[in-house]
Design a protein around this motif. Structure first.
Motif, PDB file in Angstrom:
ATOM      1  N   HIS A 122       0.847  -1.199   0.000  1.00 21.80           N
ATOM      2  CA  HIS A 122       0.000   0.000   0.000  1.00 21.80           C
ATOM      3  C   HIS A 122       0.875   1.238   0.000  1.00 21.80           C
ATOM      4  N   GLU A 123       0.315   2.332  -0.575  1.00 21.55           N
ATOM      5  CA  GLU A 123       0.953   3.641  -0.446  1.00 21.55           C
ATOM      6  C   GLU A 123      -0.075   4.589   0.110  1.00 21.55           C
ATOM      7  N   ILE A 124       0.248   5.237   1.220  1.00 19.64           N
ATOM      8  CA  ILE A 124      -0.714   6.149   1.848  1.00 19.64           C
ATOM      9  C   ILE A 124      -0.048   7.495   2.114  1.00 19.64           C
ATOM     10  N   ASP A 125      -0.900   8.548   2.139  1.00 20.12           N
ATOM     11  CA  ASP A 125      -0.439   9.873   2.534  1.00 20.12           C
ATOM     12  C   ASP A 125      -0.992  10.139   3.923  1.00 20.12           C
ATOM     13  N   VAL A 126      -0.121  10.473   4.831  1.00 19.61           N
ATOM     14  CA  VAL A 126      -0.556  10.697   6.214  1.00 19.61           C
ATOM     15  C   VAL A 126      -0.108  12.076   6.676  1.00 19.61           C
ATOM     16  N   ASP A 127      -0.853  12.604   7.657  1.00 22.75           N
ATOM     17  CA  ASP A 127      -0.444  13.861   8.279  1.00 22.75           C
ATOM     18  C   ASP A 127      -0.779  13.790   9.766  1.00 22.75           C
ATOM     19  N   GLY A 128      -0.540  14.902  10.463  1.00 24.61           N
ATOM     20  CA  GLY A 128      -0.890  14.968  11.882  1.00 24.61           C
ATOM     21  C   GLY A 128      -0.182  13.918  12.716  1.00 24.61           C
ATOM     22  N   LEU A 129      -0.907  13.450  13.724  1.00 18.52           N
ATOM     23  CA  LEU A 129      -0.322  12.519  14.695  1.00 18.52           C
ATOM     24  C   LEU A 129       0.173  11.222  14.052  1.00 18.52           C
ATOM     25  N   LEU A 130      -0.617  10.707  13.085  1.00 20.71           N
ATOM     26  CA  LEU A 130      -0.222   9.443  12.447  1.00 20.71           C
ATOM     27  C   LEU A 130       1.106   9.590  11.704  1.00 20.71           C
TER      28      LEU A 130
END
Ligand code: NI
Length: 174
Positions: A122-130
């Motif tokens: 998988h490829e995901i874009d994350v921000d914030g706490l994660l």
């Protein structure tokens, strides 16, 4: 499932570079189950396998707000492909450095590639706490701790405090 012992500073294994997982075996599944049980029991929001003494590139996280439904995310062989945005300070802690918190600045946005327990990529874009959490955990896989981002003075003060505690524990145990 079993709660495993979490390695604590100054345990040298925390500086080891973990090896990629070649195949999802029964041992890896058991490891992941145990890591979740250990993380939720602690409690914490992320755990890398090396923190329970297994030098494999396996991370578990759950950054859902307390009282909300659990959002477990298992990352096998996670890779940070891209980091973007001006670094933002966030007060971090670590189950391997109990009761110590300090601000670390990291880029807020990350693109992450990982494999799940079914072997799917998988490829995901994350921000914030994660995003902070995944960057912190991937550092563990490379033998890096959040205190490595602090000034040399602060860092050595934390390390010597934990060395003293370890000596005291050894003394009491002998
Ligand atoms: Ni940590």
């Amino acid at each position: 499932m079993a709660i495993r012992e979490i390695l604590v500073l100054p345990d040298k294994r925390l500086y080891e570079v973990s090896k990629p997982v070649a195949e999802i075996t029964a041992e890896i599944r058991t490891l992941v189950d145990d890591m979740y049980e250990t993380m939720y029991d602690a409690p914490g929001i992320g755990l890398a396998a090396i923190q329970v003494g297994v030098p494999m590139r396996v991370v578990v996280t759950d950054c859902s707000p307390r009282d909300d439904e659990a959002e477990p995310l298992t990352l096998i062989n996670p890779e940070i492909l891209e980091l973007t945005g001006d670094p933002v300070p966030y007060e971090e802690g670590c189950l391997s450095i109990p009761d110590y918190y300090d601000e670390v600045s990291r880029p807020p946005n990350a693109r992450v590639r990982y494999m799940d327990l079914d072997g799917e990529t998988h490829e995901i874009d994350v921000d914030g706490l994660l995003s902070t959490c995944i960057q912190h955990e991937v550092d563990h896989l490379d033998g890096k701790l959040f205190i490595d981002y602090l000034s040399a003075f602060k860092r050595s003060r934390v390390v010597s405090k934990f060395k003293k505690q370890a000596r005291l524990r050894d003394k009491l145990a002998s």
